[in-house]
Design an enzyme around this catalytic site. Sequence first.
Site: not given
Length: 336
Positions: A35-36, A83, A123-124, A150, A180, A250, A273-274
């Site tokens: 439970l984060t 995630s 994950t892809d 990540y 998802n 996006n 941007d990231r």
Amino acid sequence: MRLLVTGGAGFIGSNFIRYWLRNNLDDEIINFDKLTYAGNLENLIEVENNPNYTFVRGDICNVNEVEGVMNKIDVVVHFAAESHVDRAIMNPMTFVKTNVIGTYVLLEQALKSKIKRFHHVSTDECFGSLKLGEEKRFDETTSYNPKNPYSATKASSDHLVRAYFNTYGLDITISSCSNNFGPYQFPEKFIPLIITNLIDDKKVPVYGDGLYVRDWLYVEDHCKAIELILKKGRSGETYCVGGMTEDVSNIEVVKKILDMLGRDESYIGFVRDRPGHDRRYAIDWSKINRDLGWKPEHDFNGWLEKTVRWYKDNKDWWERVKNKEYLEYYEKQYAT
Ligand code: NAD
Ligand code: TYD
């Protein structure tokens, strides 16, 4: 069958538990979750009184706690992870701990407890990034080339899972899925962030030029793929699971949602941007289609519309999720 689901209070894990208990009436599930900030027992109200469901709060990095829940378990379905890419960029350490060490602790205990199948949800993003406009898609033979903290920790955990198969003979399977979307997704992620901001009459932050491409997979399709892999998949195999047949950027996703909510383009806010942003993901899911007969049942537009409706109908849920901690994160992430 008795399943241990790690991270079952998160987005995909809670969808999986509700799906599994609806469709496999004789099976028992233990949901093991720390439970984060991302774990929410409200996601499981539908099953909390089901006699086949038990919740245990615990950390996958804690050897004693993991040992305590692996007794008499047939199958482990491992979702628990940190995630979110943006949080990994801010603070990689928790990602290394949970995603790498936590997976190692689970694998060790799975071996000791003679678990029949360890299914790892990956994950892809481990494959890195594709170029815009090229035909290429990721498949099970694509080399790993993770490009942010990540995806690097998820790739590390995948390697560990395969090493336990190859070295110790642990029965494993891996699903490498794309982005998802659907009900109960924490609104730090792109689609629920856009929807909830727009319902609240706020602008939506679009990184960079907005021309990044993701493969969008409806969460229930993913749950069905995991079910098929558990029931019919071959030990040691990885299956790529994805949703799209054509690229959608996006900014196109944002425009679809603006349209569904009757808002105009003045709500779009291009922001910084990231760093190290992966340009394009695309998945070739022909192996799971050919070997197990899986294909996505849901088309993107239809299920995006359903998802928008879910967030409109469940404002109480996400208003509680957008708490003080969330707003502090939001402020920090989108300050400039
Ligand atoms: P999420 O962030 O919504 O949920 C993660 C859950 O794990 C939470 O309930 C959290 O409390 C729990 N958790 C975190 N650290 C833990 C720890 N140390 N011990 C026990 N529990 C812990 O994540 P999600 O979106 O549901 O993703 C589930 C899995 O699927 C992850 O492994 C993720 O890498 C993978 N995945 C997700 C997506 C996606 O689009 N969401 C895509 C590909 C793969
Ligand atoms: P995200 O949901 O974080 O998933 P991932 O980075 O794991 O693919 O982001 C999906 C895409 O949306 C990705 O290209 C980054 C972009 N994005 C924005 O443009 N703005 C945002 O506020 C967020 C969270 C994501």
